[in-house]
Enzyme design. Structure first.
Site, PDB file in Angstrom:
ATOM      1  CB  CYS A  41      27.928  24.693  52.920  1.00 42.69           C
ATOM      2  SG  CYS A  41      28.957  24.773  51.411  1.00 42.69           S
ATOM      3  CD  GLN A  99      44.749  47.105  27.496  1.00 48.47           C
ATOM      4  OE1 GLN A  99      45.206  46.188  27.649  1.00 48.47           O
ATOM      5  NE2 GLN A  99      43.325  46.603  27.587  1.00 48.47           N
ATOM      6  CG  PHE A 112      37.883  41.132  26.866  1.00 51.10           C
ATOM      7  CD1 PHE A 112      39.342  40.740  26.786  1.00 51.10           C
ATOM      8  CD2 PHE A 112      37.058  39.933  27.179  1.00 51.10           C
ATOM      9  CE1 PHE A 112      39.680  39.593  27.098  1.00 51.10           C
ATOM     10  CE2 PHE A 112      37.459  38.683  27.454  1.00 51.10           C
ATOM     11  CZ  PHE A 112      38.957  38.537  27.553  1.00 51.10           C
ATOM     12  CG  ASP A 152      39.938  48.366  26.343  1.00 53.95           C
ATOM     13  OD1 ASP A 152      38.964  48.062  26.062  1.00 53.95           O
ATOM     14  OD2 ASP A 152      40.865  48.027  27.228  1.00 53.95           O
ATOM     15  CG  ASP A 175      32.219  44.664  29.326  1.00 54.05           C
ATOM     16  OD1 ASP A 175      31.027  45.168  29.197  1.00 54.05           O
ATOM     17  OD2 ASP A 175      32.666  43.405  28.922  1.00 54.05           O
ATOM     18  CB  SER A 176      34.362  49.319  26.978  1.00 52.47           C
ATOM     19  OG  SER A 176      35.429  48.622  26.243  1.00 52.47           O
ATOM     20  N   GLY A 177      32.702  46.617  26.020  1.00 48.61           N
ATOM     21  CA  GLY A 177      32.403  45.897  24.747  1.00 48.61           C
ATOM     22  C   GLY A 177      33.707  45.437  24.058  1.00 48.61           C
ATOM     23  N   GLY A 187      44.058  43.699  30.296  1.00 49.29           N
ATOM     24  CA  GLY A 187      44.825  42.895  29.365  1.00 49.29           C
ATOM     25  C   GLY A 187      45.745  41.966  30.176  1.00 49.29           C
ATOM     26  CB  CYS A 226      27.088  29.587  51.181  1.00 45.30           C
ATOM     27  SG  CYS A 226      26.853  27.969  50.436  1.00 45.30           S
ATOM     28  CG  ASP A 228      35.446  41.510  36.267  1.00 41.92           C
ATOM     29  OD1 ASP A 228      36.289  42.180  36.173  1.00 41.92           O
ATOM     30  OD2 ASP A 228      35.074  40.615  35.556  1.00 41.92           O
ATOM     31  CB  CYS A 267      31.155  27.163  53.382  1.00 44.30           C
ATOM     32  SG  CYS A 267      30.185  28.283  52.114  1.00 44.30           S
ATOM     33  CG  HIS A 294      30.027  26.336  47.605  1.00 45.93           C
ATOM     34  ND1 HIS A 294      30.326  26.494  49.151  1.00 45.93           N
ATOM     35  CD2 HIS A 294      31.268  26.318  47.090  1.00 45.93           C
ATOM     36  CE1 HIS A 294      31.551  26.357  49.182  1.00 45.93           C
ATOM     37  NE2 HIS A 294      32.195  26.018  48.407  1.00 45.93           N
TER      38      HIS A 294
HETATM   39 ZN   LIG Z   1      28.943  26.762  50.579  1.00 46.26          ZN
END
Ligand SMILES: [Zn+2]
Length: 395
Positions: A350, A221, A99, A149, A95-97, A248, A347, A298, A345, A376
């Site tokens: 699990c 924005q 935020f 921004d 990111d640009s920093g 935003g 993973c 993200d 799941c 998880h």
């Molecule tokens: Zn899991």
């Protein structure tokens, strides 16, 4: 302009606007729509890089503000860039920093030139301009960088939002000009600098041979105002960025408003370029936005919730498209539950550990609890997007 910064190949678009595509970046290909785990300080909190790879994460984020303050972008550049520094070979976005400067730093003073602020760590004074943000991001060496921004507070009046948006547009132009001139200077692209002089083997430093440069995305924005969102999108599209982010949002507004602003902004962004919504959201939200045509998202939620003992599961474990339910591992009724977090799941958590054991780890404050819960939740998000991609490919 010589060379390109990314290739974005869309293989299918649904009636609702969702896209199945492949995004090619200097450090490799990313299948989209994609969820990007957040590695704030060059670490996805409590989860080791080998596990993140094994979970199938294709691209992760790092935060420019945090790495600039500690350990410092120049130190990371000397180490060969953030990929090499943290031993992550797949694509990365910074990111640009902006935020964090607007949300974490103290005593900000905003001028046309940039933002003066004090570190939230030690109170030391710093200055970020669009050019400086780009210089830090180039030193870190991400595949995708973000224009600097201003993030307006919420709620903000129409006039305040308009003025902030106009400043963001001027900063986007300056970010872009700096990027065009310096994008060849990432630590992994530079000849004869830093890392090679230290005699570290070249092969381990460089991305696979690629004609691609790092990309710069502009950030739309305009707060919660329809006319400003449209104007912001149009203005940034005129500047011609390799990709566009919608910023935003998810700052406390109702979810219907988030959805409306995303839908409206997508209408004004080019269909042939990647579109990224920053900082969203719950698993059902990321699925919804991906189906609307958002390619990248993200969020810190899977790891942050995990550290607080909140786990995402499907209401019907056998139906991976069923409703998302939040499980609080702290609850007494998990104390002798020998079943997994989510029986459907796949993973590694699990497959191996019971709710009873995870509750014990959490209640005892054992660090392994935060790690397993985060793993998880990350798996849950990544699995959601794998399912959405399959669906978007065949609709
Ligand atoms: Zn899991």
């Amino acid at each position: 302009m010589v060379g390109v910064s990314l290739r974005f190949d869309i293989s299918n678009t649904t009636a609702a606007g969702g896209r199945r595509a492949e995004l090619n970046l200097p450090h490799g290909a990313v299948q989209t729509p994609v969820f990007m785990p957040v590695g704030t300080a060059a670490t996805v909190k409590a989860v080791e890089q080998g596990v993140i790879e094994a979970l199938g994460a294709q691209i992760i984020l790092a935060n420019t503000y945090h790495l600039y303050l500690r350990p410092g972008h120049e130190l990371i550049a000397r180490a060969g860039g953030v990929h090499r520094f943290m031993s992550w070979t797949r694509p990365m976005l910074t990111d640009s920093g902006g935020f964090q400067v607007f949300s974490l730093a103290k005593l900000r003073k905003i001028t046309e030139d940039g933002v003066e602020f004090r570190s939230h760590l030690d109170g030391s004074k710093h200055f970020f301009s669009p050019e400086h943000s780009m210089a830090v991001q180039i030193a870190l060496g991400a595949d995708i960088m973000m224009a600097f921004d201003e993030c307006v507070e919420t709620p903000a009046s129409w006039e305040r939002t308009r003025d902030s948006m106009a400043l963001t547009h001027r900063w986007a132009e300056r970010s872009r000009a700096y990027w065009v001139e310096h994008r060849h200077e990432t630590p992994w692209a530079r000849e004869g600098t830093g890392i090679r002089e230290q005699g570290i083997e070249e092969q381990s430093l460089l991305p696979p041979p690629s004609p691609l440069f790092p990309s710069l995305f502009g950030i739309v924005q305009g707060g919660m105002y329809r006319d400003l969102r449209k104007e912001s999108a149009e203005r940034l599209v005129e500047m011609d960025f390799p990709g566009y982010a919608i910023g935003g949002l998810a700052v406390g507004e109702p979810r219907e408003v988030t959805r409306e602003m995303i839908a409206l902004t997508l209408e004004h962004l080019p269909k042939d370029k990647p579109r990224y919504v920053m900082g969203v959201g719950y698993p059902d939200e990321i699925e919804e936005y991906a189906r609307m045509g958002v390619d990248m998202m993200d969020c810190v939620l899977p790891t942050r919730a995990g550290r607080h003992g909140l786990l995402f599961v499907r209401e019907d474990p056998g139906d991976r498209a069923s409703a998302v339910v939040r499980l609080n591992i702290k609850k007494q009724d998990n104390s002798e539950d020998q079943g997994p977090i989510d029986a459907g799941c796949g993973c590694m958590v699990c497959q191996r550990y019971s709710r009873a054991y995870l509750r014990h780890l959490f209640s005892s404050g054992e660090p392994l609890g935060a790690t397993l819960n985060s793993v998880h939740n990350l798996a849950f998000y990544l699995e959601t997007m794998t399912r959405v991609r399959a669906s978007l490919a065949s609709e």
